[in-house]
Every structure is written in C-alpha cells, then in structure tokens.
Design an enzyme around this catalytic site. Structure first.
Site, mmCIF file in Angstrom:
data_model
loop_
_atom_site.group_PDB
_atom_site.id
_atom_site.type_symbol
_atom_site.label_atom_id
_atom_site.label_comp_id
_atom_site.label_asym_id
_atom_site.label_seq_id
_atom_site.Cartn_x
_atom_site.Cartn_y
_atom_site.Cartn_z
ATOM 1 N N TYR A 178 0.795 -1.230 0.000
ATOM 2 C CA TYR A 178 0.000 0.000 0.000
ATOM 3 C C TYR A 178 0.826 1.278 0.000
ATOM 4 O O TYR A 178 0.270 2.367 -0.078
ATOM 5 C CB TYR A 178 -0.958 -0.008 1.201
ATOM 6 N N HIS A 206 -9.496 1.275 -5.603
ATOM 7 C CA HIS A 206 -8.562 0.540 -4.735
ATOM 8 C C HIS A 206 -7.155 1.016 -5.027
ATOM 9 O O HIS A 206 -6.820 1.307 -6.192
ATOM 10 C CB HIS A 206 -8.630 -0.968 -4.993
HETATM 11 C C1 DQA Z 1 -7.894 -2.360 -0.932
HETATM 12 C C2 DQA Z 1 -7.848 -3.803 -1.447
HETATM 13 C C3 DQA Z 1 -8.639 -4.728 -0.554
HETATM 14 O O1 DQA Z 1 -8.581 -6.070 -1.046
HETATM 15 C C4 DQA Z 1 -8.076 -4.713 0.853
HETATM 16 O O2 DQA Z 1 -8.872 -5.499 1.720
HETATM 17 C C5 DQA Z 1 -7.886 -3.329 1.394
HETATM 18 C C6 DQA Z 1 -7.415 -2.281 0.511
HETATM 19 C C7 DQA Z 1 -6.986 -1.423 -1.763
HETATM 20 O O3 DQA Z 1 -7.191 -0.209 -1.686
HETATM 21 O O4 DQA Z 1 -6.089 -1.878 -2.466
HETATM 22 O O5 DQA Z 1 -8.036 -3.106 2.582
HETATM 23 O O6 DQA Z 1 -9.211 -1.890 -1.029
#
Ligand code: DQA
Length: 141
Positions: free
Chosen positions: A22, A98
């Site tokens: 992330y 995402h």
């Molecule tokens: C997310 C992707 C999801 O699978 C995960 O559970 C997250 C973050 C993303 O921003 O990449 O918490 O939404």
C-alpha cells in the site's frame, strides 16, 4: 458539485500498513492531494470507518448530500452484501477505487461484490487511484 470519499476498514493505517503493498502515503496525505486536485471544481468530503454499518449509513445518507460517492470499501469490497445493497438502492452514482490491483492479488480479492452496482472500478494505481476516482466522479456529473 460535492463528492463524498468513503474509506473502509484499516485504511486509517495507511502509511504503516503493509507498505510493500500500500506504500507509505497516509490517508491524510491522500486527502490533501484529492482536495488540491479538486480545488475550484468540487467540494470534497472525506470519511473513514472500520464499521460496515457506518459505511452503509453513509451511502444511504448520500442522497441530497453528495452528487457522486467514491468508495474504497477495502475488505468489505469482497464480503459486504449490505454495502452492495445500499449502493444498489441509492440514486447517487458510486465509483469504486482501490490502491492495489485486486485482480493481481489473492483469489478472494478478485471478486468485488460492489463492482456490478458501481459506475466503474479503478484499481492498481496506488494513491493516484484516488485522483483518478475524483476525475471519474467529475466526468459522470
Ligand atoms: C484495498 C484492497 C482490498 O482487497 C483490501 O482489503 C484493502 C485495501 C486497496 O485499496 O487496495 O483493505 O481496497
């Protein structure tokens, strides 16, 4: 024009949470970048909740309060029938975003329960997914 950004569980931990996936940008940094990009074009409201019911209520309450919702539903993307039903029930268009490319990760992340009831999905661009979500929101209203 008002755009409501909804952020689901664990996104309050951005910056310290699995930085290899992330990144190191915090949610506050992302909010600042979105506000800067939106300046003079839209009013931005930014919310984060770890609570599924709070996210459902925010979607329900968006009618009359926001023109478009941009949502990173995080883990609830893959599990929440309630969130999908709230999105189905609202007249307000919803853009799914995402940070990571959910289709390139574990199989359980490939399915988004909310994708079929959203206008479209943006994923895989890190914090830029939020900027692209903003541009998508501006383009549909
Ligand atoms: C997310 C992707 C999801 O699978 C995960 O559970 C997250 C973050 C993303 O921003 O990449 O918490 O939404």
């Amino acid at each position: 024009m008002k755009i409501l950004f909804l952020n689901g569980p664990n996104l309050n931990l951005l910056g310290q949470r699995q930085p290899e996936i992330y990144g190191t940008t915090t949610l506050a940094d992302i909010e600042d970048a979105v506000r800067e990009q939106a300046e003079g074009r839209a009013d931005i409201e930014f919310r984060q909740s770890n609570d599924e019911g709070a996210l459902v209520t925010s979607v329900q309450d968006a009618v009359g309060q926001a023109d478009v919702v941009v949502i990173n539903a995080a883990g609830y993307t893959h599990t929440s029938v309630a969130l999908r039903d709230a999105i189905s029930a609202t007249e307000v268009p919803v853009v799914e975003i995402h940070l990571s490319n959910i289709h390139a990760r574990e199989e359980f992340r490939h399915n988004s329960l909310i994708a079929p009831v959203c206008q479209g999905q943006i994923c895989g661009f890190g914090p830029t997914s939020y900027i692209l979500g903003l541009e998508a929101a501006l383009s549909i209203k």
